[in-house]
Design a protein around this motif. Sequence first.
Motif, short mmCIF file in Angstrom:
data_model
loop_
_atom_site.label_atom_id
_atom_site.label_comp_id
_atom_site.label_asym_id
_atom_site.label_seq_id
_atom_site.Cartn_x
_atom_site.Cartn_y
_atom_site.Cartn_z
N VAL A 96 23.35 -36.27 6.02
CA VAL A 96 24.04 -36.08 4.75
C VAL A 96 23.05 -36.05 3.59
CG1 VAL A 96 25.61 -37.17 3.10
CG2 VAL A 96 26.22 -37.06 5.53
N GLU A 99 20.88 -32.76 2.49
CA GLU A 99 21.45 -31.68 1.70
C GLU A 99 21.93 -32.14 0.33
OE1 GLU A 99 24.43 -29.60 3.82
OE2 GLU A 99 23.16 -29.15 5.54
N ASP A 101 23.96 -35.43 -1.78
CA ASP A 101 25.33 -35.93 -1.73
C ASP A 101 25.62 -36.71 -3.01
OD1 ASP A 101 27.87 -36.50 -0.58
OD2 ASP A 101 27.14 -38.48 0.01
N ARG A 141 30.41 -37.61 0.82
CA ARG A 141 30.19 -37.43 2.27
C ARG A 141 29.61 -38.69 2.91
NH1 ARG A 141 26.29 -32.71 2.98
NH2 ARG A 141 26.71 -33.12 5.19
N GLU A 204 27.18 -33.57 10.11
CA GLU A 204 27.59 -32.20 9.84
C GLU A 204 29.09 -32.09 9.64
OE1 GLU A 204 25.81 -29.61 9.28
OE2 GLU A 204 23.85 -30.49 9.67
N SER A 206 30.93 -34.11 8.17
CA SER A 206 31.28 -34.55 6.82
C SER A 206 31.28 -33.40 5.82
CB SER A 206 30.31 -35.64 6.35
OG SER A 206 29.00 -35.13 6.15
N ARG A 207 30.66 -32.27 6.18
CA ARG A 207 30.68 -31.09 5.31
C ARG A 207 32.00 -30.35 5.41
NH1 ARG A 207 25.97 -27.20 6.55
NH2 ARG A 207 26.87 -26.24 4.68
N GLU A 208 32.71 -30.52 6.50
CA GLU A 208 33.91 -29.72 6.75
C GLU A 208 35.22 -30.47 6.50
OE1 GLU A 208 33.66 -28.14 10.70
OE2 GLU A 208 31.77 -27.11 10.34
N GLY A 230 34.52 -32.53 -2.49
CA GLY A 230 33.71 -31.41 -2.01
C GLY A 230 34.38 -30.67 -0.88
N GLY A 231 35.00 -31.40 0.04
CA GLY A 231 35.71 -30.78 1.15
C GLY A 231 36.95 -30.03 0.69
N ARG A 234 35.79 -26.73 -0.74
CA ARG A 234 35.44 -25.75 0.28
C ARG A 234 36.68 -25.20 0.98
NH1 ARG A 234 30.95 -29.11 0.54
NH2 ARG A 234 32.02 -30.61 1.86
#
Length: 482
Positions: A96, A99, A101, A141, A204, A206-208, A230-231, A234
């Motif tokens: 996390v 990238e 957070d 995240r 990973e 946690s990005r979706e 953030g999710g 997206r």
Amino acid sequence: MSDLPFGFSMPNDPDDESGRRSGDSGSGAGSGRPGGGDSGTPDGFPFGDPQQMANMLRQFADMMSAQPSPGPGGGGSTPSSGVNWEMAKDVARQTVAQEGDPSVPVSDYAKVEEALRLADLWLDQATDLPSGVQTAQAWSRSEWVEKTMESWVQLCDPLTSRTVRSMGQNLPEEMQSVAGPLLGMIQQMGSMMVGRQAGQAVGELSREVVGTADIGLPLAGEGNAALLPGGVERFSEGLQVPADEVRLYLAAREAAVHRLYAHVPWLRSHVYRLVSEYADGMSFDVSGLEDRLGEIDLTNPEALQEVLGGAGGESLLQPEDTPQQKAALGRLETTLALIEGWVATVVSSAVSGRLPQSDALSEATRRRRATGGPAEHTFAALVGLELRPRRLREASALWSALEEARGIEGRDAVWQHPDLMPTGEDLDDPDAFVSGGGDFGGADFDISSLTGDAPGAGPDRGGAPEADGSEDDGDDTRGKDS
């Protein structure tokens, strides 16, 4: 230090020089292959020069001693677990952080909290189950990783540990006698590798994710509702739906899952039990293991990890389909479909007339659950299981038919006991279930026989159908399980 895959490193030990010279001397000695081939191999040792094996094991022991130990409270690798979950958590947080957070802004936090509270009020008119939301929060995240890791351990450990423990089991006796030290080392390395890969997969994921209940299970515990701004953002991409509307719809789904688990006390343990039954049915093909072990050069730790990890991240041992595994998978997928179908039905009723784009949001959610994202596929490959509601449309239709025939109270009463739950066969013929056919014999069924004190009362349905092999729709990427 020489770098190894998965972030491991092997220390350079000057004391090994004599061992390397010993391994390099003599024609063909230390080839690292069974039967290494020539008279230079002492006593025909099947994995090359014994001195090389000793050096390899000593280096591996040094590497193991450098790995983080389990913290207090037992988050790490244990003899019963076989997987280093403390490492998994650390790797997830590192994934996390790589990238970036940022913390959730105060304004976003207020919007999420308001959406969760409002959506939860809307659900009062759509279900007989009371609110299950105790806290409403917005998470980054890293907060999601920290607060859901315990559930990931409980959910995935039966599967990942089974894989690690299977490394070296069920081998021919003659192979165990010559490969014992190496296979023990493989199991230890497997523990670290699976832990590291699991952590990366969770990071990973946690990005979706958009909240705590994306997979139909409240991963932060019952009552702890949360969305990831953030999710949510997206999820909104490409939908051309106002952000506030998307947030409210996803908040309603989050709150609905919490209602279900808060007031159906048997459900969480039921899901975990089905996952454990699936893991118990896993079997591994060891037919090619001997050949692959024979390709290992014990003087090359990188080669060992390459064989252990396999090309493309595949495991050294791949699970085979077994009748027991297929039956357990059928029961699990039916349960997940019933959970997801109920949530979809209740949320649709709650937001109808309140969110103009609710149909588009419902379809986007259904497709997302049917196909998953890249990180979800990576995680599924690691644990050997996709937590996917294969028959979502059929389950949603069944709950809607139940509500039409029995009302909201009668629909939700089915959750009072696992023996009342529809099976895979009921999804095939929902009219028979709705009309009270089969085991219950009447639309106005009486659950007292199932919840009373009489032992063994009620039919033994258990929400456990046979694997029925039906598929959801064109979005389903899994073949039929029959």
